[in-house]
Structure formats: C-alpha cells, structure tokens
Design a protein around this motif. Sequence first.
Motif, PDB file in Angstrom:
ATOM      1  N   ALA A 166      17.456  23.002  12.975  1.00 40.04           N
ATOM      2  CA  ALA A 166      16.386  22.269  13.916  1.00 40.04           C
ATOM      3  C   ALA A 166      15.358  23.707  14.669  1.00 40.04           C
ATOM      4  O   ALA A 166      13.951  24.406  14.040  1.00 40.04           O
ATOM      5  N   GLN A 167      16.081  24.250  15.189  1.00 33.85           N
ATOM      6  CA  GLN A 167      16.212  25.255  15.893  1.00 33.85           C
ATOM      7  C   GLN A 167      15.097  26.414  14.969  1.00 33.85           C
ATOM      8  O   GLN A 167      14.342  26.855  15.129  1.00 33.85           O
ATOM      9  N   ASP A 189      10.040  20.013   5.953  1.00 37.32           N
ATOM     10  CA  ASP A 189       9.597  20.613   7.473  1.00 37.32           C
ATOM     11  C   ASP A 189      10.148  18.845   8.150  1.00 37.32           C
ATOM     12  O   ASP A 189      10.452  18.180   8.069  1.00 37.32           O
ATOM     13  N   ILE A 190      10.568  19.645   8.767  1.00 41.36           N
ATOM     14  CA  ILE A 190      11.549  19.387  10.059  1.00 41.36           C
ATOM     15  C   ILE A 190      10.528  17.649  10.652  1.00 41.36           C
ATOM     16  O   ILE A 190      10.973  16.704  10.547  1.00 41.36           O
ATOM     17  N   LYS A 191       9.278  18.339  11.211  1.00 39.11           N
ATOM     18  CA  LYS A 191       9.231  17.252  11.487  1.00 39.11           C
ATOM     19  C   LYS A 191       8.005  15.727  10.309  1.00 39.11           C
ATOM     20  O   LYS A 191       8.495  14.582  11.214  1.00 39.11           O
ATOM     21  N   ARG A 239       9.565  29.358  11.231  1.00 38.60           N
ATOM     22  CA  ARG A 239       8.193  28.104  10.758  1.00 38.60           C
ATOM     23  C   ARG A 239       6.821  28.853  11.599  1.00 38.60           C
ATOM     24  O   ARG A 239       5.939  29.580  10.771  1.00 38.60           O
ATOM     25  N   THR A 240       7.513  28.908  12.536  1.00 41.41           N
ATOM     26  CA  THR A 240       6.395  29.808  13.481  1.00 41.41           C
ATOM     27  C   THR A 240       6.310  31.672  13.345  1.00 41.41           C
ATOM     28  O   THR A 240       4.933  32.030  13.317  1.00 41.41           O
ATOM     29  N   THR A 253       8.561  30.042   5.468  1.00 43.77           N
ATOM     30  CA  THR A 253       7.874  28.100   5.610  1.00 43.77           C
ATOM     31  C   THR A 253       9.087  27.984   4.549  1.00 43.77           C
ATOM     32  O   THR A 253       9.488  26.348   3.883  1.00 43.77           O
ATOM     33  N   ARG A 302      14.958  26.614  11.866  1.00 40.20           N
ATOM     34  CA  ARG A 302      13.785  26.222  10.739  1.00 40.20           C
ATOM     35  C   ARG A 302      12.738  26.553  11.292  1.00 40.20           C
ATOM     36  O   ARG A 302      11.207  26.632  11.229  1.00 40.20           O
ATOM     37  N   CYS A 303      12.333  25.865  12.543  1.00 41.51           N
ATOM     38  CA  CYS A 303      11.281  25.834  13.919  1.00 41.51           C
ATOM     39  C   CYS A 303      10.724  27.351  14.034  1.00 41.51           C
ATOM     40  O   CYS A 303       9.354  27.794  13.732  1.00 41.51           O
ATOM     41  N   LYS A 304      11.678  28.148  14.338  1.00 42.96           N
ATOM     42  CA  LYS A 304      11.316  29.288  14.437  1.00 42.96           C
ATOM     43  C   LYS A 304      10.742  30.260  13.186  1.00 42.96           C
ATOM     44  O   LYS A 304      10.071  30.608  13.486  1.00 42.96           O
TER      45      LYS A 304
END
Length: 141
Positions: A52-53, A127-129, A59-60, A64, A55-57
């Motif tokens: 998750a971390q 997306d993780i969200k 994304r930023t 994507t 994937r979030c990195k």
Amino acid sequence: ALLRVGLLEMIKFCKLFFENVQESTFLESCGIADLITTCYSGRNRKCAQAFAQERCKARTSRDTYTHEPEKKCLELWSNLEKELLNGQKLQGTLTCEEVYMILKSRGLLDQFPLLKVIYEISFLGKDIKSIVDGINVYDTP
C-alpha cells in the motif's frame, strides 16, 4: 469495519462451500482471534502495508498503474516478498487469488464485495482508496 466485513465474508464463503458450518466456530481462536492476529501482525500484514505504501508513492509520482497494472502489481508483490521475508513466502496473496477465481467461476463475486475489491487493488492496480467500496455495501440498508 474492515475486520467485521472480512469476518462476514469468511462466514458466508464457508457456509456456501462447506456443509455443517457452525457460526460459533468463527468466535473461537481459529476464527476471529486468527483474523485479528493476521490483520495486525505477521508477514501478510507486513507485505500488504509495504504494498500500500509503495502504491501510494507511485500514485504521487504519477505512476498510476494505468500501463500494465497486473504486471506491475505482481512485480511489486514479488519484490516485497524477497525484500521483507528472508526466504519465506506470502500465503495471503495466493489465497486471495484462489478464492477470487473460485467465486468468479461460479458467478458469485458480487456477493463478496470486500474480497473482490481487495483482489482488484492487489492484482489489477485499482486505487487503494477503493477499499471502502468493499465495506460500504454492508452499511447500506
């Protein structure tokens, strides 16, 4: 909410595929206690958090997972397993894939929205969200 919905889907799955399943079993150490332990410690949680971390990195940094998301997800899981587990293997990812395929082959995925979205995040680059999509279904009347 995530643990509650996960437990509900575990119970539903077992009742669909196994005879004589007793709900009380899930209140014993092989049920809720194991679920809590798995969610708060262990190699699957450790790798899922790192996944998750990462994937979030990504994304930023504008990566994507739109180009070959399946390949990128599999590579990430493989790399994390090598980096974090000192030769041990992940079991949660294999279980998720197998359960997803069983449910898909029987047309039952829509009855397991949390499992479905976990698979889509883990292997299809969703997306993780979107994890809340698997929980919110249970909170609507």
